[in-house]
Design an enzyme around this catalytic site. Structure first.
Site, PDB file in Angstrom:
ATOM      1  N   TYR A   1      49.188  47.580  23.585  1.00  0.00           N
ATOM      2  CA  TYR A   1      48.773  47.758  24.947  1.00  0.00           C
ATOM      3  C   TYR A   1      50.055  48.131  25.854  1.00  0.00           C
ATOM      4  O   TYR A   1      50.213  49.085  26.548  1.00  0.00           O
ATOM      5  CB  TYR A   1      47.747  46.812  25.423  1.00  0.00           C
ATOM      6  CG  TYR A   1      47.908  46.873  27.023  1.00  0.00           C
ATOM      7  CD1 TYR A   1      46.932  47.483  27.624  1.00  0.00           C
ATOM      8  CD2 TYR A   1      48.694  46.147  27.855  1.00  0.00           C
ATOM      9  CE1 TYR A   1      46.681  47.472  28.971  1.00  0.00           C
ATOM     10  CE2 TYR A   1      48.375  46.140  29.314  1.00  0.00           C
ATOM     11  CZ  TYR A   1      47.563  46.837  29.893  1.00  0.00           C
ATOM     12  OH  TYR A   1      47.241  46.561  31.316  1.00  0.00           O
TER      13      TYR A   1
ATOM     14  N   SER B   1      51.669  48.890  33.635  1.00  0.00           N
ATOM     15  CA  SER B   1      51.691  47.499  33.729  1.00  0.00           C
ATOM     16  C   SER B   1      53.252  47.012  33.469  1.00  0.00           C
ATOM     17  O   SER B   1      53.951  47.442  32.982  1.00  0.00           O
ATOM     18  CB  SER B   1      50.799  46.963  32.461  1.00  0.00           C
ATOM     19  OG  SER B   1      50.891  45.549  32.330  1.00  0.00           O
TER      20      SER B   1
HETATM   21  P1  NAP Z   1      38.894  45.913  35.209  1.00  0.00           P
HETATM   22  O1  NAP Z   1      38.568  45.217  36.322  1.00  0.00           O
HETATM   23  O2  NAP Z   1      38.534  45.561  33.809  1.00  0.00           O
HETATM   24  O3  NAP Z   1      38.413  47.404  35.530  1.00  0.00           O
HETATM   25  C1  NAP Z   1      38.497  48.323  34.746  1.00  0.00           C
HETATM   26  C2  NAP Z   1      37.799  49.651  35.032  1.00  0.00           C
HETATM   27  O4  NAP Z   1      38.014  50.708  34.185  1.00  0.00           O
HETATM   28  C3  NAP Z   1      36.383  49.756  35.045  1.00  0.00           C
HETATM   29  O5  NAP Z   1      35.960  50.198  36.369  1.00  0.00           O
HETATM   30  C4  NAP Z   1      35.947  50.305  33.845  1.00  0.00           C
HETATM   31  O6  NAP Z   1      34.679  50.868  34.238  1.00  0.00           O
HETATM   32  C5  NAP Z   1      37.048  51.217  33.806  1.00  0.00           C
HETATM   33  N1  NAP Z   1      36.965  51.774  32.489  1.00  0.00           N
HETATM   34  C6  NAP Z   1      37.289  51.117  31.164  1.00  0.00           C
HETATM   35  N2  NAP Z   1      37.212  52.050  30.313  1.00  0.00           N
HETATM   36  C7  NAP Z   1      37.059  53.315  30.724  1.00  0.00           C
HETATM   37  C8  NAP Z   1      36.721  54.611  30.177  1.00  0.00           C
HETATM   38  N3  NAP Z   1      36.986  54.590  28.752  1.00  0.00           N
HETATM   39  N4  NAP Z   1      36.464  55.416  30.851  1.00  0.00           N
HETATM   40  C9  NAP Z   1      36.617  55.387  32.205  1.00  0.00           C
HETATM   41  N5  NAP Z   1      36.667  54.153  32.869  1.00  0.00           N
HETATM   42  C10 NAP Z   1      36.801  53.216  32.043  1.00  0.00           C
HETATM   43  O7  NAP Z   1      40.394  46.234  35.280  1.00  0.00           O
HETATM   44  P2  NAP Z   1      41.500  46.114  36.043  1.00  0.00           P
HETATM   45  O8  NAP Z   1      42.155  44.699  35.735  1.00  0.00           O
HETATM   46  O9  NAP Z   1      41.086  46.331  37.623  1.00  0.00           O
HETATM   47  O10 NAP Z   1      42.646  47.334  35.634  1.00  0.00           O
HETATM   48  C11 NAP Z   1      43.003  48.417  36.209  1.00  0.00           C
HETATM   49  C12 NAP Z   1      43.928  48.829  35.327  1.00  0.00           C
HETATM   50  O11 NAP Z   1      45.230  48.030  35.929  1.00  0.00           O
HETATM   51  C13 NAP Z   1      44.076  49.208  34.143  1.00  0.00           C
HETATM   52  O12 NAP Z   1      44.816  50.555  33.779  1.00  0.00           O
HETATM   53  C14 NAP Z   1      44.988  48.035  33.793  1.00  0.00           C
HETATM   54  O13 NAP Z   1      45.441  48.159  32.291  1.00  0.00           O
HETATM   55  C15 NAP Z   1      45.934  47.780  34.576  1.00  0.00           C
HETATM   56  N6  NAP Z   1      46.693  46.624  34.985  1.00  0.00           N
HETATM   57  C16 NAP Z   1      45.743  45.515  34.995  1.00  0.00           C
HETATM   58  C17 NAP Z   1      46.465  44.183  35.135  1.00  0.00           C
HETATM   59  C18 NAP Z   1      45.644  42.953  35.529  1.00  0.00           C
HETATM   60  O14 NAP Z   1      46.144  41.823  35.257  1.00  0.00           O
HETATM   61  N7  NAP Z   1      44.181  42.935  36.017  1.00  0.00           N
HETATM   62  C19 NAP Z   1      47.730  43.847  34.951  1.00  0.00           C
HETATM   63  C20 NAP Z   1      48.570  44.997  34.678  1.00  0.00           C
HETATM   64  C21 NAP Z   1      47.913  46.402  34.624  1.00  0.00           C
HETATM   65  P3  NAP Z   1      33.251  50.237  33.992  1.00  0.00           P
HETATM   66  O15 NAP Z   1      33.414  48.949  34.991  1.00  0.00           O
HETATM   67  O16 NAP Z   1      32.223  51.298  34.065  1.00  0.00           O
HETATM   68  O17 NAP Z   1      33.349  49.491  32.560  1.00  0.00           O
END
Ligand code: NAP
Length: 247
Positions: A156, A142
């Site tokens: 985080y 991130s």
């Molecule tokens: P998201 O839409 O909330 O999706 C999160 C995913 O992670 C879901 O598929 C969820 O599964 C899965 N997950 C959560 N806890 C888990 C666990 N303990 N074991 C296995 N799977 C798990 O999130 P996103 O925004 O796409 O984020 C993806 C990555 O990008 C993350 O690492 C996040 O920190 C990073 N990121 C996101 C942003 C942003 O602004 N969105 C910015 C920087 C970095 P379920 O659906 O089954 O719960």
């Protein structure tokens, strides 16, 4: 040999967009999700429409036994050539002093320990020195890792900074083993992660900090992950690629 890639957190958001990008690029996929089975099955159905295989597997990446089961399921499909450590959460938005310890523990367990546990298994099966065929790992970090995320989730940001350091170290450790290790660091991306932390409005409130003036879409992060996994990136290892609209 056809690419076989494990994506953690593939049921929605950046993981789902990455699954579809990789399916279009000819990867077979193992799609790990934690609880959203319907979402994972829907993504798998869309991915298989591109002609490859995509198997959803329920697994909590912070549990060693679940990670074993995830990699066992992948081994049934073939030789694992890629891992995307994408599963993550922010859990709770607040100053550190107001953040419950349980939320802090969960954030570190999933974002950091989950990445370490999955990478450990990937190193065991992909390393050419251990009989594997080599491959590539991409960790989803991130922009918070360098910005610190004050008043939101400094723990985080710390966990993601640990992911970056881990990426650099593991890239060196596996450099002679045919395994490349890189990270992608997204900025503000339009996914459910913000609602999951109790702040669905964060996409609008945080956008003023983004130099390009808008949030990114998951489909704008996926190609960076896909490229780092691809044969076009054979000389890239230990990199943290920021995809954050200038943030
Ligand atoms: P998201 O839409 O909330 O999706 C999160 C995913 O992670 C879901 O598929 C969820 O599964 C899965 N997950 C959560 N806890 C888990 C666990 N303990 N074991 C296995 N799977 C798990 O999130 P996103 O925004 O796409 O984020 C993806 C990555 O990008 C993350 O690492 C996040 O920190 C990073 N990121 C996101 C942003 C942003 O602004 N969105 C910015 C920087 C970095 P379920 O659906 O089954 O719960």
């Amino acid at each position: 040999m056809r690419a076989l890639t494990i994506i953690t957190g593939g049921s929605r958001g950046i993981g789902a967009a990455t699954a579809l990008w990789l399916a279009r690029a000819g990867h077979d996929l193992v799609l790990c999700y934690r609880g959203n089975r319907d979402g994972a099955e829907e993504v798998a159905e869309q991915a298989t429409a591109h002609g490859g295989r995509c198997v959803p597997v329920q697994a909590d990446v912070s549990r060693e036994s679940d990670v074993e089961r995830l990699f066992d399921a992948a081994a049934e499909l073939g030789t694992v050539t890629g891992l995307v450590n994408n599963a993550g959460l922010t859990a709770h938005i607040a100053d550190l002093a107001d953040t419950p310890v349980e939320a802090i523990r969960r954030v570190i367990d999933v974002n950091y320990l989950g990445t370490v546990l999955c990478s450990r298994r990937a190193a065991q099966v992909m390393s050419t020195r251990r009989g594997g065929s080599g491959g590539a790992i991409v960790n989803v970090s991130s922009s918070g890792a360098t910005l610190g995320s004050p008043h939101e989730y400094v723990h985080y940001a710390g966990a993601k900074a640990a992911v970056d350091a881990f990426t650099v170290g593991l890239a060196k450790e596996l450099a002679q083993d045919g395994v490349r290790v890189n990270a992608v660091a997204p900025g503000l991306v339009r996914t459910d992660i913000h609602a999951g932390a109790g702040a669905p409005e964060r996409i609008d409130t945080a956008v003023s900090r983004v130099p390009v003036g808008r949030a990114g879409e998951p489909e704008e992060i996926a190609p960076a992950i896909g490229w780092l996994l691809s044969p076009e990136a054979t000389y890239t290892s230990g990199a943290v690629l920021r995809v954050a609209g200038g943030l």
